[in-house]
Design a protein around this motif. Structure first.
Motif, PDB file in Angstrom:
ATOM      1  N   VAL A   1       1.218  -0.994   0.220  1.00 32.93           N
ATOM      2  CA  VAL A   1      -0.078  -0.363   0.047  1.00 32.93           C
ATOM      3  C   VAL A   1       1.146   1.752   0.109  1.00 32.93           C
ATOM      4  O   VAL A   1       1.492   1.424   0.618  1.00 32.93           O
ATOM      5  N   MET A   2       0.527   2.088  -0.959  1.00 38.73           N
ATOM      6  CA  MET A   2       1.356   3.596  -0.922  1.00 38.73           C
ATOM      7  C   MET A   2       0.507   4.851  -0.376  1.00 38.73           C
ATOM      8  O   MET A   2       1.249   5.422   0.268  1.00 38.73           O
ATOM      9  N   ALA A   3      -0.868   4.635  -0.343  1.00 37.95           N
ATOM     10  CA  ALA A   3      -1.558   5.164   0.068  1.00 37.95           C
ATOM     11  C   ALA A   3      -3.293   4.798   0.539  1.00 37.95           C
ATOM     12  O   ALA A   3      -2.867   4.081  -0.257  1.00 37.95           O
ATOM     13  N   SER A   4      -3.715   5.319   1.366  1.00 37.24           N
ATOM     14  CA  SER A   4      -4.866   4.915   1.615  1.00 37.24           C
ATOM     15  C   SER A   4      -6.060   5.573   1.990  1.00 37.24           C
ATOM     16  O   SER A   4      -5.737   6.303   2.864  1.00 37.24           O
ATOM     17  N   GLY A   5      -7.235   4.829   1.493  1.00 36.85           N
ATOM     18  CA  GLY A   5      -8.658   5.799   2.256  1.00 36.85           C
ATOM     19  C   GLY A   5      -9.159   4.630   3.184  1.00 36.85           C
ATOM     20  O   GLY A   5     -10.193   5.434   3.400  1.00 36.85           O
ATOM     21  N   VAL A   6      -8.656   3.901   3.545  1.00 36.08           N
ATOM     22  CA  VAL A   6      -9.509   3.208   4.540  1.00 36.08           C
ATOM     23  C   VAL A   6      -8.355   3.065   5.565  1.00 36.08           C
ATOM     24  O   VAL A   6      -7.228   2.512   5.627  1.00 36.08           O
ATOM     25  N   PRO A   7      -9.182   3.165   6.602  1.00 29.21           N
ATOM     26  CA  PRO A   7      -8.943   2.923   8.327  1.00 29.21           C
ATOM     27  C   PRO A   7      -7.354   1.643   8.809  1.00 29.21           C
ATOM     28  O   PRO A   7      -6.693   1.545   9.499  1.00 29.21           O
ATOM     29  N   HIS A   8      -7.911   0.145   8.083  1.00 29.17           N
ATOM     30  CA  HIS A   8      -8.110  -0.479   8.015  1.00 29.17           C
ATOM     31  C   HIS A   8      -6.431  -1.145   7.027  1.00 29.17           C
ATOM     32  O   HIS A   8      -5.459  -2.406   7.298  1.00 29.17           O
ATOM     33  N   LEU A   9      -5.683  -0.608   6.118  1.00 34.07           N
ATOM     34  CA  LEU A   9      -4.842  -1.267   5.407  1.00 34.07           C
ATOM     35  C   LEU A   9      -3.872   0.717   5.369  1.00 34.07           C
ATOM     36  O   LEU A   9      -4.954   2.064   5.377  1.00 34.07           O
ATOM     37  N   ALA A  10      -3.032   0.428   5.749  1.00 40.20           N
ATOM     38  CA  ALA A  10      -1.897   1.730   5.642  1.00 40.20           C
ATOM     39  C   ALA A  10      -1.293   1.282   4.562  1.00 40.20           C
ATOM     40  O   ALA A  10      -0.576   0.582   4.304  1.00 40.20           O
ATOM     41  N   PRO A  11       0.236   2.657   4.922  1.00 38.67           N
ATOM     42  CA  PRO A  11       1.216   2.904   3.558  1.00 38.67           C
ATOM     43  C   PRO A  11       2.286   1.332   4.318  1.00 38.67           C
ATOM     44  O   PRO A  11       2.675   1.463   5.615  1.00 38.67           O
ATOM     45  N   GLY A  12       2.825   0.997   3.312  1.00 39.72           N
ATOM     46  CA  GLY A  12       3.393  -0.215   3.810  1.00 39.72           C
ATOM     47  C   GLY A  12       2.547  -1.095   4.146  1.00 39.72           C
ATOM     48  O   GLY A  12       3.481  -2.706   3.673  1.00 39.72           O
ATOM     49  N   ASP A  13       1.309  -2.013   3.818  1.00 37.46           N
ATOM     50  CA  ASP A  13       1.029  -3.071   4.219  1.00 37.46           C
ATOM     51  C   ASP A  13       0.919  -3.706   2.988  1.00 37.46           C
ATOM     52  O   ASP A  13       1.080  -2.988   1.991  1.00 37.46           O
ATOM     53  N   TRP A  14       1.164  -5.168   3.588  1.00 33.55           N
ATOM     54  CA  TRP A  14       0.394  -5.841   2.123  1.00 33.55           C
ATOM     55  C   TRP A  14      -0.306  -6.722   1.845  1.00 33.55           C
ATOM     56  O   TRP A  14      -1.022  -6.619   2.972  1.00 33.55           O
ATOM     57  N   VAL A  15      -1.225  -6.518   0.748  1.00 27.85           N
ATOM     58  CA  VAL A  15      -1.818  -6.934  -0.393  1.00 27.85           C
ATOM     59  C   VAL A  15      -1.989  -7.726  -1.003  1.00 27.85           C
ATOM     60  O   VAL A  15      -1.568  -7.909  -2.196  1.00 27.85           O
ATOM     61  N   GLU A  16      -3.112  -8.371  -1.445  1.00 29.97           N
ATOM     62  CA  GLU A  16      -3.152  -9.474  -2.902  1.00 29.97           C
ATOM     63  C   GLU A  16      -4.748  -9.001  -3.136  1.00 29.97           C
ATOM     64  O   GLU A  16      -5.385  -8.481  -2.335  1.00 29.97           O
ATOM     65  N   GLY A  17      -4.757  -8.559  -4.952  1.00 25.93           N
ATOM     66  CA  GLY A  17      -5.849  -8.500  -5.342  1.00 25.93           C
ATOM     67  C   GLY A  17      -5.343  -8.985  -6.819  1.00 25.93           C
ATOM     68  O   GLY A  17      -4.643  -8.755  -7.385  1.00 25.93           O
ATOM     69  N   MET A  18      -7.025  -8.906  -7.540  1.00 25.19           N
ATOM     70  CA  MET A  18      -6.166  -9.335  -9.294  1.00 25.19           C
ATOM     71  C   MET A  18      -5.993  -7.821  -9.782  1.00 25.19           C
ATOM     72  O   MET A  18      -7.461  -6.960  -9.853  1.00 25.19           O
ATOM     73  N   LEU A  19      -5.173  -7.359  -9.418  1.00 25.25           N
ATOM     74  CA  LEU A  19      -4.990  -6.124 -10.417  1.00 25.25           C
ATOM     75  C   LEU A  19      -4.456  -5.530 -11.303  1.00 25.25           C
ATOM     76  O   LEU A  19      -4.592  -5.191 -12.054  1.00 25.25           O
ATOM     77  N   GLY A  20      -4.209  -6.976 -11.992  1.00 27.14           N
ATOM     78  CA  GLY A  20      -3.085  -7.225 -13.275  1.00 27.14           C
ATOM     79  C   GLY A  20      -2.081  -6.684 -13.427  1.00 27.14           C
ATOM     80  O   GLY A  20      -1.797  -6.597 -12.378  1.00 27.14           O
ATOM     81  N   TRP A  21      -1.427  -6.659 -14.374  1.00 26.13           N
ATOM     82  CA  TRP A  21      -0.076  -6.490 -14.993  1.00 26.13           C
ATOM     83  C   TRP A  21       0.207  -5.284 -15.072  1.00 26.13           C
ATOM     84  O   TRP A  21       0.425  -4.455 -16.657  1.00 26.13           O
ATOM     85  N   GLN A  22       0.572  -4.747 -14.004  1.00 28.68           N
ATOM     86  CA  GLN A  22       0.848  -3.205 -13.687  1.00 28.68           C
ATOM     87  C   GLN A  22       1.404  -2.754 -13.048  1.00 28.68           C
ATOM     88  O   GLN A  22       1.596  -3.536 -11.837  1.00 28.68           O
ATOM     89  N   THR A  23       2.137  -1.797 -13.274  1.00 31.87           N
ATOM     90  CA  THR A  23       3.269  -0.947 -11.214  1.00 31.87           C
ATOM     91  C   THR A  23       2.230  -1.235 -10.864  1.00 31.87           C
ATOM     92  O   THR A  23       2.855  -1.332  -9.234  1.00 31.87           O
TER      93      THR A  23
END
Lengths: 358, 358
Positions: A96-118
């Motif tokens: 996470v680089m930036a977050s608009g939700v309280p349960h995710l903070a910058p630096g947190d690791w996440v997984e999702g179907m985000l596609g082949w993009q940086t």
């Protein structure tokens, strides 16, 4: 607790836009997919978050056989093929680089179907938060991700293995197959892995501890392969199939009474055979003789049961008792070539592309 | 009650021996089975009963597709093929001529696996006593016998049909298929029958009341047949397959999500294809796409549940609400030719040979 936008986003200095590199799926492959079917583009991505959004920087990007299924020109499990001129769909682990939700903070690791993009700016609901203390975060794309879920539920729900039974796994050195083989061993089964090449077979025997490993490439045809498997096992109670084609031609005539065949993949057919099916020997009489079952299954059928798998498999990963091999290719530019190598190459376990942070 | 030999046997004047005509299975057919694979012999059969024995005179003898399976030179559901130089195994309905047990008296109707012979002296435990008031006794070889059991349990247990679903039946004018189609209608399903020839299809529509009937012989290939079935049904939820081959090639690509495919027979492959499988288009990717199931089933799996079927289907037969067509050929000498016509001919419903009493 604030329910509005989380303040941590504001504490990081981010430019108003980021150069987001993207691999665009450009044209339909007739045969094996490769770099010629993709184009690298750079998008200027705004870092301004709407309510509930999160900005993620990709660190591990997945290549999976299903990607080629979605490129078939015929209907598959999706009515429509992967759209041209869009970012290649893919599972991604990132920070996470930036977050608009309280349960995710910058630096947190996440997984999702985000596609082949940086980078990706997405609604938080499509992200799964990862605990790096539990396991290497890359496993969220492998043993503790979609492949792990596929292996676990495919084997347990469709395979219904019992101690003492013979389980045969095709593609046994792959991301799903290597887990299925180990899960079957834990059920008390005798496990035979089929893979291509002596090196993979050595690994299946020595590192994974399978009872038998058979190199299909060392056999001239299905009859020869069948003779080897028959001599080793005597017969097959559960066949977990990731491969199809000649390998499956060899196994089906060996099934025992009330055998369960799980169709998890048919990777031998993906590079053209889904559009224009090849011919193979008819075999439905074996289903009759043995009153056997063939069951097709997909990871998506068990997406809502991820927690059940993680509860069991997670501790095995944390304890180091499950082998979760990863073949990691470095460099975002390597993505299409790495996908190509799924069908042509010689990797073991889960194939991933890693990108370093900017 | 006496527990020894029943006195009724003594009240009938029987010669000490009877000329028992037998059709002997003589040689393995490579292709279609016919009279050249059998020889007619006459055995002198003693009428003296041992304890528990019954002497039966055959009146209806069955010809069934499974007979050709048992002539395959490869292992089938039996480890060994039908033995050469023995009486052809077959279901038979006959009348008791003499009995050593109290519950069977001369003149009683019975059914059992007595083989292609005019007489049999067997232990009473292999006989099922029939009630001629319930239904024509010949139905013990059809709607209320092995084919009925196959149809009922194959559809209900493996097919799990639901109201509103589309059920497709191959070999729909046959002994099993014509029952499956009617059972599916009673479940509230929309039923399409596939059969060979316009006459059978007319019968399926008008007499059986199916929603659709399709003549596979009027289609050049599987793609053409698939196009017709797709246009009529939109897609297939349950496929009850008695036929295999080109017909099944056409149906499988049309399956809906979570379709159930029941392999009850593959009659198109029996005349050689079991020994030397022919090639057909690979289709396991459709199982994957639709998370569909293929289940092989045999009548023998439900032999112990015959009463469950009879309790439901018996009243339908008695009430005349179930169509149980029988094609009856007269003459014991016609047995091998009638078996041959199963694979080459144009019968409807259950094919039987009737013999008149001596």
């Amino acid at each position: 607790m604030p329910t509005s936008i989380h303040p941590t986003a504001a504490t990081h200095v981010l430019p108003a836009t980021i150069d987001n590199q993207q691999w665009i799926y450009l044209r339909h492959p007739d045969g094996v997919v490769g770099p010629e079917h993709y184009a690298l583009r750079t998008q200027s991505l705004s870092t301004v978050l709407s309510a509930g959004e999160v900005l993620v920087e990709a660190r591990y990007l997945s290549v999976d056989p299903y990607m080629r299924i979605n490129q078939s020109s015929r209907p598959t499990y999706n009515a429509l093929p992967h759209a041209l001129d869009t970012v290649q769909t893919a599972g991604v682990v990132g920070r996470v680089m930036a977050s608009g939700v309280p349960h995710l903070a910058p630096g947190d690791w996440v997984e999702g179907m985000l596609g082949w993009q940086t980078h990706a700016r997405v609604h938080h609901s499509v992200l799964r938060k990862l605990d790096p203390a539990l396991a290497p975060v890359s496993t969220a794309l492998g043993a503790l991700g979609m492949p792990g879920r596929t292996a676990w539920f495919g084997l347990t729900e469709s395979g219904r293995p019992h101690a003492g039974e013979v389980v045969v796994v095709s593609g046994a050195a792959g991301a799903v197959g290597s887990l299925v083989a180990q899960f079957a061993k834990r059920h008390g089964c005798k496990v035979l892995g089929i893979a291509g090449g002596a090196s993979k077979c050595d690994w299946l025997r020595t590192t994974l501890g399978l009872d038998w490993a058979v190199d299909y490439k060392a056999h001239a045809d299905a009859d020869a392969l069948a003779a080897t498997i028959k001599a080793l096992t005597g017969g097959v109670d559960v066949y977990f199939d990731n491969v199809g084609g000649m390998v499956t031609d060899a196994v089906i005539p060996l099934i025992n009474l009330r055998a369960r065949i799980i169709i998890c993949g048919t990777i031998s057919q993906y590079s053209g055979g889904l559009d224009q099916p090849e011919s193979g020997p008819r075999f439905l009489h074996h289903m009759l003789y043995q009153r056997a079952t063939i069951q097709g299954m997909l990871a998506r059928d068990y997406a809502h049961r991820m927690d059940e798998m993680l509860k069991i498999v997670g501790p095995w990963v944390k304890a180091g008792s499950l082998v979760f091999e990863e073949t990691i290719v470095h460099g975002f530019d390597q993505l299409p070539a790495t996908l190509n190598s799924l069908f042509t190459g010689d990797h073991r376990g889960k194939l991933l592309v890693a990108v370093d942070p900017l």
